[in-house]
Design a protein around this motif. Structure first.
Motif, PDB file in Angstrom:
ATOM      1  N   ARG A  49      29.811   6.157  11.238  1.00 53.71           N
ATOM      2  CA  ARG A  49      29.139   5.306  10.370  1.00 53.71           C
ATOM      3  C   ARG A  49      27.525   5.089  10.711  1.00 53.71           C
ATOM      4  O   ARG A  49      26.826   4.719   9.857  1.00 53.71           O
TER       5      ARG A  49
ATOM      6  N   ALA B 178      25.619   7.411   8.313  1.00 53.45           N
ATOM      7  CA  ALA B 178      25.648   6.899   7.066  1.00 53.45           C
ATOM      8  C   ALA B 178      24.748   5.610   6.960  1.00 53.45           C
ATOM      9  O   ALA B 178      23.791   5.156   5.966  1.00 53.45           O
ATOM     10  N   ARG B 179      24.625   4.743   8.011  1.00 55.72           N
ATOM     11  CA  ARG B 179      23.870   3.423   8.185  1.00 55.72           C
ATOM     12  C   ARG B 179      22.406   3.855   8.148  1.00 55.72           C
ATOM     13  O   ARG B 179      21.436   3.051   7.499  1.00 55.72           O
TER      14      ARG B 179
ATOM     15  N   THR C 121      20.819   6.548   7.112  1.00 57.06           N
ATOM     16  CA  THR C 121      20.172   7.071   5.956  1.00 57.06           C
ATOM     17  C   THR C 121      20.042   5.991   4.741  1.00 57.06           C
ATOM     18  O   THR C 121      19.137   6.097   4.157  1.00 57.06           O
ATOM     19  N   MET C 122      21.103   4.975   5.050  1.00 59.30           N
ATOM     20  CA  MET C 122      20.844   3.908   4.031  1.00 59.30           C
ATOM     21  C   MET C 122      19.661   3.044   4.346  1.00 59.30           C
ATOM     22  O   MET C 122      18.638   2.632   3.539  1.00 59.30           O
ATOM     23  N   VAL C 123      19.462   2.817   5.510  1.00 59.73           N
ATOM     24  CA  VAL C 123      18.055   1.828   6.171  1.00 59.73           C
ATOM     25  C   VAL C 123      16.719   2.733   5.527  1.00 59.73           C
ATOM     26  O   VAL C 123      15.932   2.003   5.122  1.00 59.73           O
TER      27      VAL C 123
ATOM     28  N   GLY D  25      16.489   4.968   3.357  1.00 63.83           N
ATOM     29  CA  GLY D  25      16.446   5.151   1.994  1.00 63.83           C
ATOM     30  C   GLY D  25      15.976   3.693   1.407  1.00 63.83           C
ATOM     31  O   GLY D  25      15.160   4.069   0.626  1.00 63.83           O
ATOM     32  N   ASN D  26      16.079   2.750   1.948  1.00 65.10           N
ATOM     33  CA  ASN D  26      15.641   1.509   1.577  1.00 65.10           C
ATOM     34  C   ASN D  26      14.237   1.470   1.828  1.00 65.10           C
ATOM     35  O   ASN D  26      13.462   0.748   1.031  1.00 65.10           O
TER      36      ASN D  26
ATOM     37  N   GLU E 230      12.199   3.333  -0.499  1.00 65.06           N
ATOM     38  CA  GLU E 230      12.271   2.442  -1.955  1.00 65.06           C
ATOM     39  C   GLU E 230      11.284   1.315  -1.784  1.00 65.06           C
ATOM     40  O   GLU E 230      10.464   1.049  -2.811  1.00 65.06           O
TER      41      GLU E 230
ATOM     42  N   GLN F  57      19.162  -5.105   8.167  1.00 64.00           N
ATOM     43  CA  GLN F  57      19.952  -3.850   8.019  1.00 64.00           C
ATOM     44  C   GLN F  57      19.988  -3.013   9.262  1.00 64.00           C
ATOM     45  O   GLN F  57      21.022  -2.386   9.902  1.00 64.00           O
TER      46      GLN F  57
ATOM     47  N   LEU G 155      14.300  11.475   5.373  1.00 64.98           N
ATOM     48  CA  LEU G 155      15.603  11.157   4.683  1.00 64.98           C
ATOM     49  C   LEU G 155      16.456  12.361   4.334  1.00 64.98           C
ATOM     50  O   LEU G 155      17.631  12.401   4.787  1.00 64.98           O
TER      51      LEU G 155
ATOM     52  N   GLU H  42      20.170  13.460   5.927  1.00 65.78           N
ATOM     53  CA  GLU H  42      21.259  13.474   4.954  1.00 65.78           C
ATOM     54  C   GLU H  42      21.926  14.913   5.289  1.00 65.78           C
ATOM     55  O   GLU H  42      23.098  14.930   5.470  1.00 65.78           O
TER      56      GLU H  42
END
Length: 388
Positions: free
Chosen positions: A185, A188-189, A191-193, A195-196, A199, A229, A311, A315
């Protein structure tokens, strides 16, 4: 058709969405993914319950060891943060409640006042034993169950031992077979942070380029959400680290993976803080119609692209050091100020430089080396910059 149900075209069957009160393919996919992430935990809890029952009934000879599987399942449902201590505390709390109730029922029988007394005494003893509120309540709950369920002849004092058996089984399973998703986990988290973050920087650059204050305001809101996050990422990483320490059968790759993500926490935190200031100044510059040179907007775009490079490496589980070159080039470009830049624009440039340092550290560079790669003046760039 009953309200709240409809046929999802892409899955071919009915799906229930309790939030929207209708069936959607997305709701079905979410539930399938949630089930997949919890299958290993479900199997562990089921195995723990069955094993605890077998030990208490077949090995110890207890006719109806109800509390053994119940305690095992409760313990296995706990997170990995300080898991050994928490399982031990929970087992002690449950055992205290059961033993207290057994003594009261054996001496005074069952009834209203016995329930009252058992709850008070069991929870008080749990607190004295160092239990927190949840474990205190577990002691009271187990005491109530024992008080209201009359034991068979010769079984009165077996039930607290069943609780100990259940806790021991849970601890053994937790150490030997951690939930795989627990160690997966954090990446995955992370990469999400990240990625945001990309953005947010991309939208901020577009807002500056198009003089769109509303888009900058929306980016600022998402930048503020990054801190929440990040806290979730910290929690999952701490839990994964605890699992890695407890589980001797966990692969070395899984341990190294968790350690790698853990090393990202501090520089990622600093990068998020600096980006939040950057976006706030961009929003302010647009609200007050302050000049922001195009070259400064390009710096924000370059920061977004460099972050996207990190990122991608994260990943694909590749070396983060490969993204350092773009960051160093960006640091050089950020050394010169532009004529006519407003105060907010200069703060934006400064925050780009600070974030570059954070991302260099995140990619594996030492803090001292990262700061040297972001020189404060043009003169400190060195001879290889003479062509600029």
């Amino acid at each position: 058709m009953t309200s709240g149900w409809r046929r999802a075209r892409d899955v071919g069957h009915l799906v229930w969405d309790p939030v929207r009160d209708e069936l959607t393919p997305a709701a079905a996919q979410t539930r399938v993914l949630r089930l997949r992430s919890r299958v290993w935990l479900i199997l562990q809890a089921a195995l723990g319950a069955a094993l605890a029952w077998w030990i208490a009934r077949d090995l110890l000879g207890h006719p109806l060891p109800f509390f053994a599987p119940v305690t095992a399942m409760i313990c296995l449902g706990m997170t990995y943060g300080d898991r050994v201590r928490r399982i031990a505390e929970l087992t002690i709390g449950v055992a205290i409640g059961i033993l207290t109730a057994d003594i009261f029922v054996h001496v005074f029988g069952s009834g209203v006042w016995q329930i009252l007394a058992v709850c008070v005494v069991a929870m008080a003893l749990a607190v004295l034993a160092g239990a927190g509120q949840m474990l205190m309540m577990q002691a009271g709950i187990q005491g109530v169950i024992v008080t209201t369920l009359v034991a068979g002849e010769g079984e009165a004092f077996n039930r607290w031992l069943d609780a100990v058996v259940g806790g021991g089984v849970a601890l053994g399973i937790a150490m030997l077979a951690p939930v795989r998703s627990t160690t997966e986990r954090p990446r995955a988290r992370a990469t999400m942070v990240l990625g945001n973050l990309v953005e947010v920087l991309t939208d901020t650059a577009q807002a500056l380029r198009n003089r769109d204050a509303e888009r900058a305001r929306a980016a600022l809101g998402r930048a503020r959400d990054l801190s929440t996050q990040l806290e979730a990422l910290r929690d999952s990483t701490a839990e994964a680290l605890a699992a890695a320490r407890l589980a001797p059968l966990l692969s070395r790759d899984s341990r190294d993976d968790v350690q790698e993500v853990h090393a990202l926490m501090n520089p990622l935190d600093l990068a998020i803080r600096n980006v939040r200031v950057l976006v706030r100044q961009a929003h302010l510059a647009l609200l007050e119609d302050q000049p922001v040179p195009d070259r400064y907007t390009d710096l924000v775009t370059g920061l977004a692209e460099a972050s996207a490079g990190i990122l991608e490496q994260l990943e694909q589980r590749e070396r983060l050091e490969d993204a350092q070159e773009d960051l160093v080039l960006l640091a050089r470009d950020s050394t010169w100020s532009a004529t006519g830049a407003g105060l907010s624009a200069e703060i934006i440039r400064g925050q780009v430089r600070s974030t570059v340092v954070d991302l260099l550290v995140l990619s594996g560079m030492s803090t001292a080396d990262a700061r040297r790669r972001v020189p404060p003046t043009r003169d400190q760039l060195g001879p290889d910059s003479a062509d600029r």
